[in-house]
Design an enzyme around this catalytic site. Sequence first.
Site, mmCIF file in Angstrom:
data_model
loop_
_atom_site.group_PDB
_atom_site.id
_atom_site.type_symbol
_atom_site.label_atom_id
_atom_site.label_comp_id
_atom_site.label_asym_id
_atom_site.label_seq_id
_atom_site.Cartn_x
_atom_site.Cartn_y
_atom_site.Cartn_z
ATOM 1 N N GLY A 164 -30.651 34.328 -22.203
ATOM 2 C CA GLY A 164 -29.691 33.552 -21.429
ATOM 3 C C GLY A 164 -29.356 34.265 -20.126
ATOM 4 O O GLY A 164 -30.102 34.190 -19.142
ATOM 5 N N GLY A 165 -28.241 35.000 -20.121
ATOM 6 C CA GLY A 165 -27.727 35.639 -18.894
ATOM 7 C C GLY A 165 -28.780 36.395 -18.095
ATOM 8 O O GLY A 165 -28.871 36.247 -16.869
ATOM 9 N N ASN B 63 -33.259 30.657 -20.771
ATOM 10 C CA ASN B 63 -32.330 29.528 -20.883
ATOM 11 C C ASN B 63 -31.277 29.651 -19.787
ATOM 12 O O ASN B 63 -30.384 30.487 -19.878
ATOM 13 C CB ASN B 63 -31.675 29.566 -22.281
ATOM 14 C CG ASN B 63 -30.601 28.501 -22.436
ATOM 15 O OD1 ASN B 63 -30.491 27.581 -21.630
ATOM 16 N ND2 ASN B 63 -29.790 28.635 -23.477
ATOM 17 N N TRP B 64 -31.399 28.821 -18.771
ATOM 18 C CA TRP B 64 -30.493 28.922 -17.620
ATOM 19 C C TRP B 64 -29.146 28.256 -17.868
ATOM 20 O O TRP B 64 -28.270 28.293 -17.006
ATOM 21 C CB TRP B 64 -31.148 28.300 -16.379
ATOM 22 C CG TRP B 64 -32.358 29.051 -15.897
ATOM 23 C CD1 TRP B 64 -32.809 30.275 -16.345
ATOM 24 C CD2 TRP B 64 -33.265 28.656 -14.862
ATOM 25 N NE1 TRP B 64 -33.941 30.642 -15.663
ATOM 26 C CE2 TRP B 64 -34.247 29.665 -14.740
ATOM 27 C CE3 TRP B 64 -33.355 27.546 -14.032
ATOM 28 C CZ2 TRP B 64 -35.293 29.592 -13.815
ATOM 29 C CZ3 TRP B 64 -34.400 27.469 -13.115
ATOM 30 C CH2 TRP B 64 -35.346 28.488 -13.012
ATOM 31 N N LYS B 65 -29.004 27.593 -18.984
ATOM 32 C CA LYS B 65 -27.745 26.906 -19.326
ATOM 33 C C LYS B 65 -27.272 26.050 -18.134
ATOM 34 O O LYS B 65 -28.095 25.531 -17.397
ATOM 35 C CB LYS B 65 -26.685 27.913 -19.767
ATOM 36 C CG LYS B 65 -27.201 28.883 -20.836
ATOM 37 C CD LYS B 65 -26.105 29.612 -21.526
ATOM 38 C CE LYS B 65 -26.700 30.698 -22.408
ATOM 39 N NZ LYS B 65 -25.797 31.223 -23.397
HETATM 40 C C1 PEP Z 1 -28.978 32.023 -25.170
HETATM 41 O O1 PEP Z 1 -28.327 31.311 -24.433
HETATM 42 O O2 PEP Z 1 -29.799 31.514 -25.928
HETATM 43 C C2 PEP Z 1 -28.747 33.474 -25.128
HETATM 44 C C3 PEP Z 1 -29.392 34.223 -25.981
HETATM 45 O O3 PEP Z 1 -27.861 33.926 -24.177
HETATM 46 P P1 PEP Z 1 -27.616 35.482 -23.786
HETATM 47 O O4 PEP Z 1 -28.962 36.117 -23.580
HETATM 48 O O5 PEP Z 1 -26.810 35.421 -22.534
HETATM 49 O O6 PEP Z 1 -26.887 36.110 -24.929
#
Ligand code: PEP
Length: 253
Positions: free
Chosen positions: A233-234, A9-11
């Site tokens: 995410g990150g 998930n690149w947001k």
């Molecule tokens: C997400 O955005 O779904 C997520 C799990 O982010 P992160 O891995 O950065 O916690």
Amino acid sequence: MRKPLIAGNWKMHGRRSTVRSLIEAIKQEAKHFQHVDMAVFPSFVHLPEVEALLSNTPIAWGAQNLYLGENGAFTGEVSGPMLADYGCRYVLIGHSERRTIFQENLELIALKFQAAQAAGLKPILCIGETLAERQSQQTEEKIAIQLESVITKAGINAFHQAIIAYEPVWAIGTGLTATPEQAQDVHAFIRQIFMQHNHEIGSTMPILYGGSVKPDNAEGLFAMPDIDGALVGGASLEAKSFLGICEKISFVC
Ligand code: PEP
């Protein structure tokens, strides 16, 4: 047998040039990960670029959100058929950032889940509890409400074509990860809810874990029997860490 999925998930990150270099780096290594489904979730504006780069590769792509219906006077929104038109296979529904920052409620999330399926997209339904809810022993109650609201609206059979992502809100983007045992407990609870409705759906439902997954904590999570991959995410913004996570799931298959 549930095939694992690692979804990035690149947001709201990236520019055309960084999207291109990230995709190229992931693409080069994809052949080493045949036991894993890989998917990326860029912002809407990067979907044409991603489609052009990933067509005819084993890596799928999806969107982070959609709005209801096909067309209409909904300024700023993007519909399921528009996403399907750009080759999206998946769409995230009910991510905690949508639930909190954009005030998406249970009703809207259930409608979005249905809109995704109506467009032929596979929804990845994100659910999870806040820290306060966990600390007051409300995790299971919260998870059950988030799931049952969609099951009631869409019907259990809709879940033949869906994926669940358990993402404790307190672990998203915080660097705090649920321990493998904490995550497994909730994943088993989620699977049991589906089993009670329909045994086959319960046993085949892919349930991803999300919340600060990194290459160095992924192996323990993926060793758990009800964790079928990750929503990342990150760590999905760099090829090295995204591929490092994919590598860890290969080890446990
Ligand atoms: C997400 O955005 O779904 C997520 C799990 O982010 P992160 O891995 O950065 O916690």
